[in-house]
Design a protein around this motif. Structure first.
Motif, mmCIF file in Angstrom:
data_model
loop_
_atom_site.group_PDB
_atom_site.id
_atom_site.type_symbol
_atom_site.label_atom_id
_atom_site.label_comp_id
_atom_site.label_asym_id
_atom_site.label_seq_id
_atom_site.Cartn_x
_atom_site.Cartn_y
_atom_site.Cartn_z
ATOM 1 N N ASN A 43 1.508 -9.372 -6.185
ATOM 2 C CA ASN A 43 1.960 -9.509 -7.654
ATOM 3 C C ASN A 43 1.441 -8.403 -8.337
ATOM 4 N N THR A 44 0.528 -7.740 -7.987
ATOM 5 C CA THR A 44 0.143 -6.479 -8.806
ATOM 6 C C THR A 44 0.789 -5.047 -8.145
ATOM 7 N N GLY A 45 1.552 -4.994 -7.416
ATOM 8 C CA GLY A 45 2.500 -3.847 -7.137
ATOM 9 C C GLY A 45 1.838 -3.022 -6.228
ATOM 10 N N LEU A 46 2.526 -2.206 -5.489
ATOM 11 C CA LEU A 46 2.360 -1.074 -4.383
ATOM 12 C C LEU A 46 1.649 -0.097 -4.776
ATOM 13 N N GLY A 47 2.252 0.327 -5.885
ATOM 14 C CA GLY A 47 1.448 1.781 -6.617
ATOM 15 C C GLY A 47 -0.005 1.642 -6.686
ATOM 16 N N GLY A 48 -0.670 0.973 -7.145
ATOM 17 C CA GLY A 48 -1.936 0.499 -7.231
ATOM 18 C C GLY A 48 -2.764 0.514 -5.943
ATOM 19 N N LEU A 49 -2.061 0.012 -4.965
ATOM 20 C CA LEU A 49 -2.801 -0.216 -3.783
ATOM 21 C C LEU A 49 -2.768 0.877 -2.867
ATOM 22 N N LEU A 50 -1.775 1.905 -3.127
ATOM 23 C CA LEU A 50 -1.835 3.128 -2.296
ATOM 24 C C LEU A 50 -3.068 3.897 -2.112
ATOM 25 N N LYS A 105 7.429 -9.841 -4.133
ATOM 26 C CA LYS A 105 6.081 -8.997 -3.724
ATOM 27 C C LYS A 105 6.109 -7.558 -3.813
ATOM 28 N N PHE A 106 5.226 -6.829 -4.340
ATOM 29 C CA PHE A 106 5.336 -5.443 -4.607
ATOM 30 C C PHE A 106 6.661 -5.062 -5.287
ATOM 31 N N ASP A 107 7.090 -5.712 -6.161
ATOM 32 C CA ASP A 107 8.096 -5.418 -7.050
ATOM 33 C C ASP A 107 8.465 -3.990 -7.482
ATOM 34 N N ASP A 108 7.179 -3.493 -7.659
ATOM 35 C CA ASP A 108 7.536 -2.012 -8.177
ATOM 36 C C ASP A 108 8.022 -0.920 -6.805
ATOM 37 N N ALA A 109 7.969 -1.489 -5.830
ATOM 38 C CA ALA A 109 8.354 -0.730 -4.722
ATOM 39 C C ALA A 109 9.594 0.178 -4.820
ATOM 40 N N PRO A 110 10.604 -0.385 -5.233
ATOM 41 C CA PRO A 110 12.055 0.271 -5.286
ATOM 42 C C PRO A 110 11.979 1.413 -6.165
ATOM 43 N N LEU A 150 9.246 3.501 -6.389
ATOM 44 C CA LEU A 150 8.196 4.434 -5.956
ATOM 45 C C LEU A 150 8.846 5.326 -5.057
ATOM 46 N N ASP A 151 8.782 6.619 -5.126
ATOM 47 C CA ASP A 151 8.963 7.577 -4.284
ATOM 48 C C ASP A 151 8.028 7.713 -3.175
ATOM 49 N N LEU A 152 8.055 6.791 -2.117
ATOM 50 C CA LEU A 152 6.873 6.569 -1.119
ATOM 51 C C LEU A 152 7.085 7.775 -0.145
ATOM 52 N N THR A 153 8.266 8.229 0.167
ATOM 53 C CA THR A 153 8.201 9.516 0.974
ATOM 54 C C THR A 153 7.383 10.629 0.265
ATOM 55 N N ALA A 154 7.696 10.961 -0.922
ATOM 56 C CA ALA A 154 6.802 11.979 -1.453
ATOM 57 C C ALA A 154 5.297 11.758 -1.550
ATOM 58 N N LEU A 155 4.825 10.315 -1.891
ATOM 59 C CA LEU A 155 3.503 9.886 -2.146
ATOM 60 C C LEU A 155 2.954 10.097 -0.616
ATOM 61 N N PHE A 156 3.472 9.630 0.353
ATOM 62 C CA PHE A 156 2.670 9.673 1.668
ATOM 63 C C PHE A 156 2.770 11.280 2.326
ATOM 64 N N LYS A 157 3.709 11.839 1.985
ATOM 65 C CA LYS A 157 3.685 13.384 2.475
ATOM 66 C C LYS A 157 2.545 14.103 1.738
ATOM 67 N N GLU A 158 2.464 13.761 0.419
ATOM 68 C CA GLU A 158 1.484 14.409 -0.501
ATOM 69 C C GLU A 158 0.216 14.184 -0.028
ATOM 70 N N ALA A 159 -0.113 12.761 0.562
ATOM 71 C CA ALA A 159 -1.378 12.464 1.234
ATOM 72 C C ALA A 159 -1.682 12.798 2.584
#
Ligand SMILES: [Zn+2]
Length: 312
Positions: A34-41, A86-91, A93-102
């Motif tokens: 419910n609280t989103g994926l961004g904050g969990l990354l 579930k994790f409605d913020d995911a669409p 998020l630029d997950l590719t960029a976020l994980f590549k950065e990490a």
């Protein structure tokens, strides 16, 4: 090959370092869909780094990061296109960029049920099969399909993904997806209280007042002789066997794998479904074997390995 894998669920994110069909190191962290994926990354990244330290594996030894997501992802665009509360913020998020950065590693995303099928095909119940289908029975019904050793991919991400929403009941009940008579609305635990109450004698039945019913309780009530439970169970199993035929006709699999905790009752379920499939699926000169999943909650994590192998 070594990969970092995450299997994201509504209340739990399983993180793992996987290699050669094994989980080298794994750790689950709490998650709240419910609280989103961004904050969990940040917590996910921290956990993956911790696992690498524990296993004494350097980032450079890992080939990719793979995220199993509980929603619809378009693999060829590496993004989430639809969520279901579930994790409605995911669409967004630029997950590719976020994980590549990490991590500085390639990143791949897949629907969690599809990844589980890949895991079962590489290391589990569908081992050796190039063409396979998996049905996951639970609060919903997951239905995934692969052909030629790869998950089916389509422009919008739906092909081979929403098998649980194949219609199995002509004039069936309204499903949460908008369709009518889906396997999910006829045979998942979300709909069990409704299915139960529609059976003859349900008002005086053992589970009449229940707002939620699990398959374990339904089996127990049926074994105790509760007539609406017997009828509701029959209704669900009929939905599953009709779904199996639908999936076999759609994808021509070498094997159909059934997962979910209800498969603890495989001795009661599989022979019935196998008999129905033998009688009704049009597969000249052969019968498609039905099997129980064997990797349980590790299936999606291990599915990261074949995914990376054919995606890189
Ligand atoms: Zn549906």
């Amino acid at each position: 090959m070594t990969a970092l894998a995450i299997d994201l669920g509504g209340s739990h994110a399983a993180c793992a370092l996987v290699r050669d069909g094994c989980i080298v190191a794994g750790k689950g962290i709490p998650a709240d869909g419910n609280t989103g994926l961004g904050g969990l990354l940040p917590a996910i990244n921290e956990t993956l780094f911790e696992l690498m330290r524990t296993a004494k594996v350097d980032r450079a030894q890992c080939s990719a990061v793979v995220l199993g997501f509980p929603g619809i992802a378009v693999a060829r665009e590496n993004r989430v296109v639809a969520t279901n509360a579930k994790f409605d913020d995911a669409p967004n998020l630029d997950l590719t960029a976020l994980f590549k950065e990490a991590f500085g590693l390639p990143f791949f995303i897949e629907n969690d049920a599809r990844l589980a099928l890949l895991g079962e095909s590489a290391f589990g119940a569908a081992r050796g099969a190039q063409d396979a289908v998996m049905v996951t029975l639970g609060s919903g019904i997951g239905g995934a399909a692969m052909l030629n050793g790869r998950l089916i991919e389509s422009k919008h991400g739906l092909a081979g993904t929403i098998g649980g929403h194949l219609p199995v009941a002509f004039n069936g009940r309204q499903c949460t997806c908008g369709s009518l008579g889906c396997a999910e609305s006829e045979g998942s635990t979300t709909f069990l209280p409704v299915v139960y109450r529609e059976q003859p004698g349900a008002a005086g039945g053992a589970l009449a007042d229940r707002k939620a019913i699990g398959f374990a309780e339904l089996f127990e009530a049926a074994e105790a002789g509760d007539k609406p439970a017997i009828a509701a169970l029959d209704h669900c199993m009929h939905a599953w066997e009709v779904l199996a035929v639908g999936l076999i006709h759609a994808y021509d699999p070498e094997v159909v794998v059934f997962g979910g905790s209800v498969m603890k009752r495989e001795a009661e379920i599989l022979p019935r479904l196998q008999k129905y499939v033998a009688a009704h699926a049009w597969t000249p000169n052969r019968t498609v074997p039905l099997r129980t999943a064997v990797l349980g909650s590790n299936a999606a994590l291990l599915g990261a390995l074949p995914l990376v192998e054919y995606s890189l």
